[in-house]
Motif scaffolding. Structure first.
Motif, short mmCIF file in Angstrom:
data_model
loop_
_atom_site.label_atom_id
_atom_site.label_comp_id
_atom_site.label_asym_id
_atom_site.label_seq_id
_atom_site.Cartn_x
_atom_site.Cartn_y
_atom_site.Cartn_z
N SER A 184 -2.46 0.92 -7.79
CA SER A 184 -2.63 1.26 -9.20
C SER A 184 -2.67 0.01 -10.09
O SER A 184 -3.54 -0.13 -10.94
CB SER A 184 -1.50 2.19 -9.63
OG SER A 184 -1.74 2.71 -10.90
N GLY A 185 -1.73 -0.89 -9.88
CA GLY A 185 -1.67 -2.10 -10.68
C GLY A 185 -2.89 -2.98 -10.47
O GLY A 185 -3.44 -3.57 -11.40
N LYS A 186 -3.32 -3.06 -9.22
CA LYS A 186 -4.49 -3.86 -8.87
C LYS A 186 -5.72 -3.31 -9.59
O LYS A 186 -6.55 -4.05 -10.11
CB LYS A 186 -4.69 -3.80 -7.36
CG LYS A 186 -5.27 -5.06 -6.78
CD LYS A 186 -5.35 -4.98 -5.26
CE LYS A 186 -3.97 -5.14 -4.63
NZ LYS A 186 -3.86 -4.62 -3.28
N ASN A 205 7.86 -1.67 -1.96
CA ASN A 205 8.50 -2.54 -2.93
C ASN A 205 8.11 -2.13 -4.35
O ASN A 205 6.93 -2.14 -4.67
CB ASN A 205 8.06 -3.98 -2.65
CG ASN A 205 8.81 -4.98 -3.48
OD1 ASN A 205 9.34 -4.67 -4.54
ND2 ASN A 205 8.85 -6.20 -2.99
N LYS A 243 8.16 -3.68 -6.91
CA LYS A 243 7.51 -4.74 -7.68
C LYS A 243 6.03 -4.81 -7.40
O LYS A 243 5.28 -5.40 -8.16
CB LYS A 243 8.18 -6.10 -7.40
CG LYS A 243 9.65 -6.01 -7.67
CD LYS A 243 10.35 -7.10 -8.38
CE LYS A 243 9.75 -8.10 -9.24
NZ LYS A 243 10.71 -8.72 -10.17
N THR A 244 5.60 -4.25 -6.28
CA THR A 244 4.17 -4.29 -5.98
C THR A 244 3.54 -2.91 -5.91
O THR A 244 2.33 -2.81 -5.75
CB THR A 244 3.89 -5.01 -4.64
OG1 THR A 244 4.72 -4.41 -3.65
CG2 THR A 244 4.18 -6.48 -4.73
N VAL A 270 12.46 -2.30 5.75
CA VAL A 270 11.13 -2.88 5.55
C VAL A 270 10.65 -2.48 4.16
O VAL A 270 10.70 -1.31 3.80
CB VAL A 270 10.11 -2.31 6.57
CG1 VAL A 270 8.73 -2.91 6.34
CG2 VAL A 270 10.56 -2.58 7.99
N LEU A 271 10.19 -3.47 3.39
CA LEU A 271 9.62 -3.16 2.08
C LEU A 271 8.13 -3.45 2.14
O LEU A 271 7.72 -4.60 2.04
CB LEU A 271 10.25 -4.04 1.00
CG LEU A 271 11.60 -3.67 0.40
CD1 LEU A 271 12.07 -4.80 -0.50
CD2 LEU A 271 11.55 -2.38 -0.38
N ASP A 272 7.32 -2.44 2.31
CA ASP A 272 5.88 -2.69 2.33
C ASP A 272 5.38 -2.92 0.92
O ASP A 272 6.06 -2.59 -0.05
CB ASP A 272 5.15 -1.51 2.97
CG ASP A 272 5.26 -1.54 4.47
OD1 ASP A 272 4.60 -2.39 5.08
OD2 ASP A 272 6.02 -0.73 5.04
N SER A 273 4.15 -3.44 0.81
CA SER A 273 3.66 -3.74 -0.53
C SER A 273 3.01 -2.52 -1.18
O SER A 273 2.82 -2.50 -2.38
CB SER A 273 2.70 -4.91 -0.50
OG SER A 273 1.62 -4.62 0.33
N THR A 279 4.27 2.42 8.31
CA THR A 279 5.48 1.87 8.91
C THR A 279 6.38 3.00 9.44
O THR A 279 6.93 2.93 10.53
CB THR A 279 6.26 1.04 7.88
OG1 THR A 279 5.43 -0.04 7.47
CG2 THR A 279 7.54 0.49 8.45
#
Lengths: 337, 277
Positions: A69-71, A151, A153-154, A193-196, A204
């Motif tokens: 979404s951010g991208k 994550n 943040k991403t 695990v924090l995927d992006s 995962t």
């Protein structure tokens, strides 16, 4: 001489290819969306084109663009010619308005229900039989449970996960901001695990066999169960969760320049019609139309939902407090913790 | 004429246009984007810049990224040399095929590489299911980052060393042997100095690639803050918050680090050439 000739030939060829495109009375729209709506809009675009043609309109071809979404919001800010944006959270659309001035600040008031034609929520995906007996949010902080989430943040989806957990803790008896922070901190201690992104986390959990619980959008959870086997996973709906409202809007500067405003606006309004709602429900987004919702009541179990506006004071405030640099999420993972 | 001796007797005529072209092309393709990077960073004050690039999480990511890239490049230098040696010196069945395999990490989209590696090394994967019961966790740990960097860096070493090895004639070794050198002496005194510059180039390229790598790593890294977060991921994180200046600030620091490393390797190369001669 030779290279110059080749160059001339190439240029002529390019011009010849480019010229005849504009000749037909055809409308092209670009819908810039986020990852999990790919299948939804494939269906929806076909339905809308048919509907619009039936109303005596032009032939509409809607192109889709999907990504985080951010991208996607960044691409629009940087000049991707989106007629409409249908993103995962209002914050990303706010930024398009703020950074590139393509949309007025009041965009979210233009369509009913905060411009969110469908809603969703955050649920748990667990392995078949629910071996760790995960029933509600408080099971996620048990030391023997491993939680998979992307994550925040991403990933826009991960922000919903995080805020859902926070809201749960806040709404418990004697809940407070401090207790909520402690709860979320304990929860993230259980994340190996924090995927992006959301799809990365699904992979995962599902393919790599990591973790006991996947925090996911309801529609992603349904998709995972349907695609990957009802015999392998099941969905657990917590007692309370967040009302996720993925919003939509036209991009004013773009539609005015391209002369596509009318079609673009109709395109979004059609999402609110029973036909549009039906398509959303089929793709496991919760419809806001009461009649359609009643028909799909069996699919979507009742769950107490709180909104981001009531609990967090809107996306901007939530973003600043929790996910900006130095915010609560960074404190959770600060050095020495 | 005396002022422009380069124009005389060169194979490619036209010093002025070629120099002009070189500068123009480099500016357009390399310098312009890079200066945009620095330009964007300049919108931060010094204090903000330092605060951004020296934050504990960012500093931890430098350690992970540069550490893993160095280790991976080192491993590739040793084993890449071995692969190149075998490919040049021995006749193997299916040698051309093996030779082609070396380039695969070049050609494979990095995200595909990452997904493949993590599926192989995860606890339920081919290698992971053998390694994890023995206590070696690769996927979702810093070790995974190292593995991914090793994978994508291998061709750089092989492809830089291979042509030099091919140039080395067997007669040199025979001569050394005739003069009474042992095998080890021949390798150390005769072959290795010849190979060293190419090996260093390969090492530097593999290192630089590892530092900049994103796609293949994020799937296998686990991305835990302070533990297995690579610097490019933090740049993406900044971008995701629409913090363009912060993202370019970190990128500028990476660029600077990498440039210094490459410079050091270049100097080392020069030094080794002089000593070989």
């Amino acid at each position: 001489m030779k290279p110059i000739k080749t160059f001339a030939v190439l240029t002529t060829a390019l011009i010849a290819f480019a010229a005849p495109v504009a000749a037909y009375a055809e409308v092209n729209l670009l819908n810039v969306s986020y990852d999990p709506t790919r299948e939804l809009y494939q269906d929806y675009n076909a339905a809308f084109a048919k509907y619009w043609k039936g109303k005596g309109g032009d032939t509409v071809t809607v192109k889709q663009s999907h990504g985080g979404s951010g991208k996607q919001a960044r691409a629009v800010i940087d000049g991707l010619d989106a007629d409409v944006v249908t993103l995962a959270l209002a914050y990303d659309i706010d930024e398009i308005g703020e950074k590139a001035k393509l949309i007025p600040e009041s965009w979210q008031k233009r369509l009913p229900h905060n411009s969110s034609p469908y809603t969703s929520t955050i649920v748990f995906l667990v392995r078949k039989g629910n071996p760790k007996k995960v029933k509600d949010w408080n099971d996620l902080v048990r030391p023997d449970v491993k939680v998979i989430t992307p994550n925040p943040k991403t990933s826009g989806g991960a922000r919903w996960n995080y805020l859902a957990a926070w809201g749960y803790a806040l709404k418990q008896k004697g809940g407070s901001e401090a207790k909520a922070k402690e709860f979320v901190t304990r929860l993230f201690k259980n994340v190996p695990v924090l995927d992006s992104g959301a799809r990365g986390s699904t992979t995962t959990f599902v393919q790599r066999g990591q973790g006991d619980v996947l925090l996911a959008w309801e529609n992603e959870a349904f998709l995972a169960v349907n695609e990957l086997g009802k015999d392998k996973f099941e969905i657990v709906v917590p007692s309370i969760s967040i009302l996720a409202e993925p919003p939509v809007t036209v991009v004013d500067k773009v539609v005015d320049r391209k002369g596509t405003r009318k079609v673009a606006e109709e395109y979004l309004k059609y999402l609110y019609t029973p036909a549009g709602q039906e398509i959303a429900a089929k793709h496991y987004y919760r419809p806001i139309d009461k009649k359609v919702a009643a028909r799909y009541a069996k699919v979507f179990p009742k769950v107490k939902l709180f909104t981001i506006d009531d609990t967090f004071g809107g996306w901007k405030a939530a973003q600043k407090k929790h996910f900006a640099d130095g915010g609560v999420f960074d404190q959770i993972y600060g050095p020495g913790k | 004429m005396a002022t422009r001796p380069i124009t005389r007797n060169t194979v490619i005529p036209g010093f002025t246009p070629t120099l002009g072209y070189t500068i123009f092309y480099l500016s357009l393709i390399v310098l312009l984007p890079l200066s945009a990077l620095v330009f964007k960073t300049a919108s931060l004050t010094w204090g903000e810049f330092i605060a951004t690039v020296a934050a504990p999480r960012v500093a931890a990511s430098y350690r992970v990224t540069f550490g893993a890239a160095l280790a991976a490049a080192g491993v590739n230098a040793i084993f890449g040399l071995l692969v190149a040696w075998v490919l040049v010196r021995y006749r193997l069945p299916g040698k051309r095929l093996i030779d082609a395999f070396v380039d695969l990490p070049f050609a494979l989209p990095t995200a595909v590489a990452g997904i493949t590696l993590s599926s192989v090394y995860a606890a339920n994967g081919w290698l992971g299911s053998i390694l994890e019961p023995r206590g070696i966790k690769v996927a979702f740990t810093p070790l995974g980052i190292f593995v991914a960097m090793t994978f994508i860096g291998l061709p750089f070493v092989v492809r830089t060393v291979q042509p030099v090895l091919e140039e080395l004639e067997a007669e040199i070794e025979e001569a050394a042997a005739c003069l009474g050198a042992t095998r080890w002496q021949t390798f150390r005194r005769v072959l290795f100095p010849e190979l060293l510059p190419a090996l260093l180039t390969g090492f530097a390229l593999a290192f630089a690639r590892g530092v900049g790598e994103y796609g293949s790593i994020i799937f296998i890294a686990g991305n835990m803050p302070m533990v297995s977060e690579i610097t490019p991921l933090l740049i993406i994180t900044k971008l995701e918050q629409y913090d363009y200046a912060g993202a370019t600030a970190i990128a500028t620091v990476m660029l600077l680090f990498s440039f210094l490393m490459l410079l050091a390797v270049n100097l080392l190369q020069k030094w080794s050439r002089r000593h070989a001669a």
